[in-house]
Every structure is written in structure tokens, then in C-alpha cells.
Design a protein around this motif. Structure first.
Motif, PDB file in Angstrom:
ATOM      1  N   LEU A 108      46.183  39.018  40.476  1.00 52.80           N
ATOM      2  CA  LEU A 108      44.788  39.101  40.468  1.00 52.80           C
ATOM      3  C   LEU A 108      44.623  40.068  39.034  1.00 52.80           C
ATOM      4  CD1 LEU A 108      44.018  40.567  43.791  1.00 52.80           C
ATOM      5  CD2 LEU A 108      43.091  38.425  42.961  1.00 52.80           C
ATOM      6  N   ALA A 112      42.345  39.246  35.736  1.00 51.24           N
ATOM      7  CA  ALA A 112      41.210  40.180  34.966  1.00 51.24           C
ATOM      8  C   ALA A 112      41.458  40.354  33.370  1.00 51.24           C
ATOM      9  CB  ALA A 112      41.287  41.325  35.646  1.00 51.24           C
ATOM     10  N   VAL A 115      39.701  37.508  31.295  1.00 50.59           N
ATOM     11  CA  VAL A 115      38.223  37.126  31.421  1.00 50.59           C
ATOM     12  C   VAL A 115      37.722  37.518  30.089  1.00 50.59           C
ATOM     13  CG1 VAL A 115      36.267  38.096  32.317  1.00 50.59           C
ATOM     14  CG2 VAL A 115      37.953  36.912  33.766  1.00 50.59           C
ATOM     15  N   THR A 119      31.904  39.239  29.984  1.00 51.18           N
ATOM     16  CA  THR A 119      31.308  38.527  31.335  1.00 51.18           C
ATOM     17  C   THR A 119      30.809  39.910  32.183  1.00 51.18           C
ATOM     18  OG1 THR A 119      33.157  37.043  31.098  1.00 51.18           O
ATOM     19  CG2 THR A 119      32.096  37.362  33.299  1.00 51.18           C
ATOM     20  N   CYS A 120      31.085  40.974  31.757  1.00 51.44           N
ATOM     21  CA  CYS A 120      30.568  42.136  32.677  1.00 51.44           C
ATOM     22  C   CYS A 120      29.994  43.181  31.381  1.00 51.44           C
ATOM     23  CB  CYS A 120      31.819  42.804  33.038  1.00 51.44           C
ATOM     24  SG  CYS A 120      31.230  44.485  34.255  1.00 51.44           S
ATOM     25  N   CYS A 126      28.548  46.434  37.914  1.00 50.08           N
ATOM     26  CA  CYS A 126      29.549  45.767  38.408  1.00 50.08           C
ATOM     27  C   CYS A 126      29.639  45.686  39.904  1.00 50.08           C
ATOM     28  CB  CYS A 126      30.728  46.293  38.006  1.00 50.08           C
ATOM     29  SG  CYS A 126      32.397  45.715  38.478  1.00 50.08           S
ATOM     30  N   ARG A 127      29.064  44.421  40.429  1.00 47.68           N
ATOM     31  CA  ARG A 127      28.872  44.455  42.032  1.00 47.68           C
ATOM     32  C   ARG A 127      30.371  44.771  42.712  1.00 47.68           C
ATOM     33  NH1 ARG A 127      28.922  39.734  40.091  1.00 47.68           N
ATOM     34  NH2 ARG A 127      29.593  37.963  41.454  1.00 47.68           N
ATOM     35  N   TYR A 128      31.501  44.528  42.144  1.00 44.80           N
ATOM     36  CA  TYR A 128      32.775  44.452  42.665  1.00 44.80           C
ATOM     37  C   TYR A 128      33.290  45.952  43.182  1.00 44.80           C
ATOM     38  CZ  TYR A 128      32.366  39.837  41.145  1.00 44.80           C
ATOM     39  OH  TYR A 128      31.907  38.434  41.010  1.00 44.80           O
ATOM     40  N   LEU A 129      32.481  47.052  42.762  1.00 39.65           N
ATOM     41  CA  LEU A 129      33.057  48.410  43.162  1.00 39.65           C
ATOM     42  C   LEU A 129      31.883  49.029  43.773  1.00 39.65           C
ATOM     43  CD1 LEU A 129      34.968  49.374  39.953  1.00 39.65           C
ATOM     44  CD2 LEU A 129      35.898  49.020  42.354  1.00 39.65           C
TER      45      LEU A 129
END
Lengths: 129, 129
Positions: A108, A112, A115, A119-120, A126-129
Motif C-alpha cells: 500500500l 502511495a 501517486v 492529487t492531494c 484529505c478525507r482518508y484521515l
DNA sequence: CTAAAGCTTCCAGTACAGGGGAAGGTCAAG
DNA sequence: CTTGACCTTCCCCTGTACTGGAAGCTTTAG
């Protein structure tokens, strides 16, 4: 050594050390005339062992059993051998699973790495945290 | 697949699966017309991942973070990479400590091996357990 | 002598990861 | 059409490993 120093040296708290004594993981400490607990560096070694046991996922009860064996200098019967075997089997399983998981996470993490940075963007939550 | 089957297949309980759904580790399951949860084998894979994470000493919260990353297919920002790096560092430390402890226990177990059998005769209570 | 820091015991509370069991709905078999 | 197995939600309980805080004693610094 007083309990505060020991806690500091071992990377823990005085509360935890008293708790360990209470649970039989540390022998009842010597006391100064004033009633303060007085430790030697031996306790530090012991606490390190406890920490390693915890890192291995052993419960305090399991660690205490192993410490009891160690304290008597020698393992005198089948029960003890069986106990150690059980712990070893347990730990070997954990080691395999840990390697597995490490690989998965490394995969994973590798994604990362590759990328595009934008993209961020900074104004994007950052909706992943 | 109903929740009981899944629990059985995954080696856990229905209680735990509902708890995981509640905690966001499993996505809210599809429902049958009767209101029963309806799972696919994908859930099994996910539960296995959770189990491996737990074996590695990760908390459910940490596992959930990693699953969230996995769910979005790609890791899109520095925060995510940092999170994975933190987990990996964490796991590498655990692996080292685990190896250490294994050696310690194997040493003890070795002593047990070389003890005279009659040091712990059958009519003697083994005081080490 | 006094103040602060550190220690004592004791009791209670917290976070995590579930488990027990009630009250009631659903579904397949007989 | 009822019985039993399995499911639903809801709420509270458990064990593990601490953590907080009160009330009071000890030790060191000024």
C-alpha cells in the motif's frame, strides 16, 4: 533509585510500576526508612522484559508466568516446559502474521509513493484521515 | 451469506461482526427483505485482514485507518503515506522485539529440556504454575 | 520554617474489545 | 400453523491495563 527515577528510566509511569508490583510482576520493593520504594537497576531489566513481552502481545498474566520461571533460575518440570512451548508457538505464529501484514502495508505504501503529488493539493481536505 | 455463517467461516462471533460494523471496520451489510444482514465472501477477506492486524498488535482504530486507505484503491496524499510509514515503523519495531523475546524464551525452554525428569516428581506440586 | 516536589495508600474512572441476555422479528421443516 | 433455529436492536456487563485524584507523609532547597 526512587520510583520516579525508575519510571523515567524505563519509559513508564510511577502509577504503572505500583500497578505491576500489585500484580506480582515486580517483587515488593525495598523501602527507605521514610517508606519510599527503593529500586536497583535489576528492576529496570525486568521492566524491559515486561515491555518486550507486551510488544509480543503477551498478557501481563502470561509475562508473570514466564518471570516466575526465570526467577527460580531453572525450569523444573513438564508443566513449565509446556508453558514455554505454548508461548513459543504463540510467538512464532505472531511473527508469521506480522511479516504478512508488513508485506501488505508495504504494498500500500508503495502505491502511495507513486501517486502524483498534486492529487492531494493543500486546499483539499484529505478525507482518508 | 448470513452473519452466523460468516462468523463461523471467519472464526469469530456474530456479536463481534456487528461490533465491527458499528466501529466502521466492516461496511454496513446489505440486508435481505426480512432485515437480515447478507454478506459476500469479500467480507471474509476483510475479517482476515483485521485478524492479521490484531495479531500485529494494531488497535481496531489503526486497522480501520489502513482499511480506509485500501478501500479507496489508492493512497492519495502525504498524510496517508505518513500513516502507513508510521504503521510500518511500528511493525518493524514489534518484529525486532518479538525476535528478541523468542530468543529469551527459547533459552529458558532449553534449560527446561536439560533438567533431570525426577526434579519434578509426580507427587510434588509444581510451584511454578 | 516553609514551600515545593515527590512519595504513600486507596478508591474510582477510563479505553479497548468485546460478551450476555432480553424482547421480539424471520424463515424453513413438519 | 406452530416450533426451533437464527436473526434484529438495545442496554448493560466483563476483563485487561492502566489513569486520575484525594488526603496525607517525606525530603530537599531557600
Amino acid at each position: 533509585m526512587r520510583i520516579g527515577e525508575l519510571a523515567e528510566a524505563a519509559g513508564t509511569t510511577t502509577k504503572t510500576l505500583r500497578f505491576y508490583e500489585d500484580q506480582g510482576l515486580l517483587p515488593p520493593a525495598e523501602r527507605t526508612p521514610g517508606g519510599y520504594r527503593d529500586y536497583t537497576t535489576e528492576s529496570l531489566t525486568r521492566i524491559d522484559f515486561i515491555h518486550r513481552g507486551q510488544a509480543a502481545g503477551l498478557s501481563l498474566a502470561q509475562i508473570r508466568q514466564v518471570l516466575d520461571i526465570r526467577d527460580h533460575g531453572q525450569a523444573p518440570c513438564d508443566h513449565v516446559r509446556d508453558l514455554l512451548d505454548a508461548r513459543l508457538t504463540d510467538i512464532d505464529l505472531k511473527l508469521r502474521q506480522l511479516h504478512d501484514l508488513r508485506d501488505t502495508l508495504a504494498g500500500l505504501r508503495d502505491q502511495a509513493e507513486h501517486v502524483e503529488p498534486d492529487t492531494c493539493s493543500s486546499d483539499q481536505v484529505c478525507r482518508y484521515l
